[in-house]
Design a protein around this motif. Structure first.
Motif, PDB file in Angstrom:
ATOM      1  N   TYR A  36       0.874  -1.187  -0.137  1.00 13.46           N
ATOM      2  CA  TYR A  36       0.099   0.089  -0.041  1.00 13.46           C
ATOM      3  C   TYR A  36       0.954   1.210  -0.028  1.00 13.46           C
ATOM      4  O   TYR A  36       2.121   1.314   0.706  1.00 13.46           O
ATOM      5  N   ASP A  89       0.574   5.547   0.129  1.00  9.94           N
ATOM      6  CA  ASP A  89      -0.213   6.802   0.251  1.00  9.94           C
ATOM      7  C   ASP A  89       0.320   8.134  -0.060  1.00  9.94           C
ATOM      8  O   ASP A  89      -0.389   9.086  -0.237  1.00  9.94           O
ATOM      9  N   TRP A  95       5.073   3.829   2.379  1.00 12.21           N
ATOM     10  CA  TRP A  95       4.808   2.348   1.954  1.00 12.21           C
ATOM     11  C   TRP A  95       4.496   1.580   3.102  1.00 12.21           C
ATOM     12  O   TRP A  95       5.099   1.853   4.327  1.00 12.21           O
ATOM     13  N   GLU A 133       4.070  -2.670   3.727  1.00 14.11           N
ATOM     14  CA  GLU A 133       4.203  -3.783   3.027  1.00 14.11           C
ATOM     15  C   GLU A 133       4.263  -4.901   4.153  1.00 14.11           C
ATOM     16  O   GLU A 133       4.656  -4.924   5.291  1.00 14.11           O
ATOM     17  N   ALA A 177      -4.620  -4.365   3.989  1.00 15.97           N
ATOM     18  CA  ALA A 177      -5.200  -3.420   3.406  1.00 15.97           C
ATOM     19  C   ALA A 177      -5.178  -2.056   4.727  1.00 15.97           C
ATOM     20  O   ALA A 177      -4.956  -2.449   5.771  1.00 15.97           O
ATOM     21  N   VAL A 178      -5.235  -0.876   4.105  1.00 16.98           N
ATOM     22  CA  VAL A 178      -5.214   0.169   4.934  1.00 16.98           C
ATOM     23  C   VAL A 178      -6.735   0.908   4.826  1.00 16.98           C
ATOM     24  O   VAL A 178      -7.232   1.201   3.809  1.00 16.98           O
ATOM     25  N   ALA A 211      -7.975  -5.777   0.704  1.00 11.26           N
ATOM     26  CA  ALA A 211      -8.198  -4.292   0.324  1.00 11.26           C
ATOM     27  C   ALA A 211      -9.426  -3.746   0.721  1.00 11.26           C
ATOM     28  O   ALA A 211     -10.281  -4.390   1.331  1.00 11.26           O
ATOM     29  N   GLU A 235      -6.156  -4.548  -4.785  1.00  5.49           N
ATOM     30  CA  GLU A 235      -6.177  -3.438  -4.610  1.00  5.49           C
ATOM     31  C   GLU A 235      -7.064  -2.665  -5.167  1.00  5.49           C
ATOM     32  O   GLU A 235      -7.572  -2.916  -6.345  1.00  5.49           O
ATOM     33  N   ALA A 259       0.010  -1.388  -5.736  1.00  2.00           N
ATOM     34  CA  ALA A 259      -0.277  -0.298  -4.909  1.00  2.00           C
ATOM     35  C   ALA A 259      -0.667   0.775  -5.869  1.00  2.00           C
ATOM     36  O   ALA A 259       0.072   1.260  -6.605  1.00  2.00           O
ATOM     37  N   TRP A 260      -1.700   1.533  -5.491  1.00  2.00           N
ATOM     38  CA  TRP A 260      -2.119   2.766  -6.197  1.00  2.00           C
ATOM     39  C   TRP A 260      -1.553   4.092  -5.998  1.00  2.00           C
ATOM     40  O   TRP A 260      -1.193   4.387  -4.662  1.00  2.00           O
TER      41      TRP A 260
END
Length: 253
Positions: A46, A48, A52, A54, A90-91, A130, A175, A225-226
């Motif tokens: 992930y 932001d 990161w 992981e 997931a966050v 996700a 994701e 990851a986006w």
């Protein structure tokens, strides 16, 4: 007369069902590349925009880490118990949610310092995880995704993934990006985009050109990851020495 009609029906050829057309691969643009240690058994990823998170798997070697530089040392790292195998991550808001492979345990951590805050249970195997902003979405290695409550982790909806002329088993890391669920497929270099309402596969990207030379059966694509600012997907794999930022064709710049 009835016998004659039955014979005619038996001899009438039945039209075979029309097979769904294979899904064409979507080309992608390579935007960036970041080197990193090649000893990570990446399970969840992930980003932001600044940091990161992981998760790395295997028994006696599993951890959850936070870092700003993929090639540098983690800012924080949380090692799991030796009998826990870290899986999808997931966050959501101020929390991190970490699956375990066969322990049936969802571990919940505080995002700012990786302090553990809760543990929830589930049945079956945990693979990918996700958040769509309202629920957690989980894969278990099958062709089905489950949508789960953020507080209890109870299943609220099941989704069968289909389409594109294939059967989509072994769904892995997930994701959620702008109304689509991107998924790795275990032991496959392709990632697919899934409609979260219908389960239909809407897109397919093959990462074969980015994959390192295969030296071990575990060196597989895993980790998506986006990157909101750059409108791209960071992708990597288990034991891959780099992260790659790609933009599939048709995605806005």
């Amino acid at each position: 007369m009835r016998i004659l009609k039955a014979l005619l029906l038996a001899l009438t050829p039945v039209a075979a069902p029309v097979a769904a057309a294979p899904l064409p691969e979507t080309p992608f643009e390579l935007l960036d590349e970041r080197s990193r240690p090649a000893d990570r058994f990446t399970q969840g990823l992930y980003f932001d925009g600044e940091r990161w998170w992981e998760s790395s798997g295997l028994y006696r070697r599993s951890w959850l880490a936070e870092y700003t530089d993929p090639g540098g040392n983690p800012l924080r790292r949380k090692w799991l118990a030796e009998n826990r195998f870290a899986e999808g991550l997931a966050v959501h808001g101020d929390k991190l949610y970490l699956l375990t492979y066969r322990a049936g345990e969802l571990q919940v951590y505080r995002r700012k310092d990786l302090a553990p805050v809760n543990k929830l249970s589930y049945s079956g195997e945990g693979w990918g995880l996700a958040s769509d902003g309202e629920q957690l979405i989980m894969s278990d290695g099958s062709d089905e995704l489950t949508f789960r409550n953020l507080e209890t982790f109870e299943v609220e909806r099941r989704l069968k993934v289909h389409g594109g002329g294939e059967k989509w088993a072994h769904l892995n890391e997930l994701e959620y990006v702008r109304g689509l669920i991107w998924a790795n497929i275990w032991q496959d270099t392709r990632i697919i985009a899934i409609d979260p309402a219908s389960g239909e596969v809407r897109g397919l990207v093959d990462l074969q050109s980015l994959a390192p030379e295969r030296r071990h059966p575990d060196v597989v694509a895993n980790g998506i990851a986006w990157d909101e600012k750059r409108n791209g997907l960071w992708v990597t794999g288990k034991y891959w020495p780099a992260l790659y930022l790609i933009r599939p064709r048709g995605q806005p710049r």
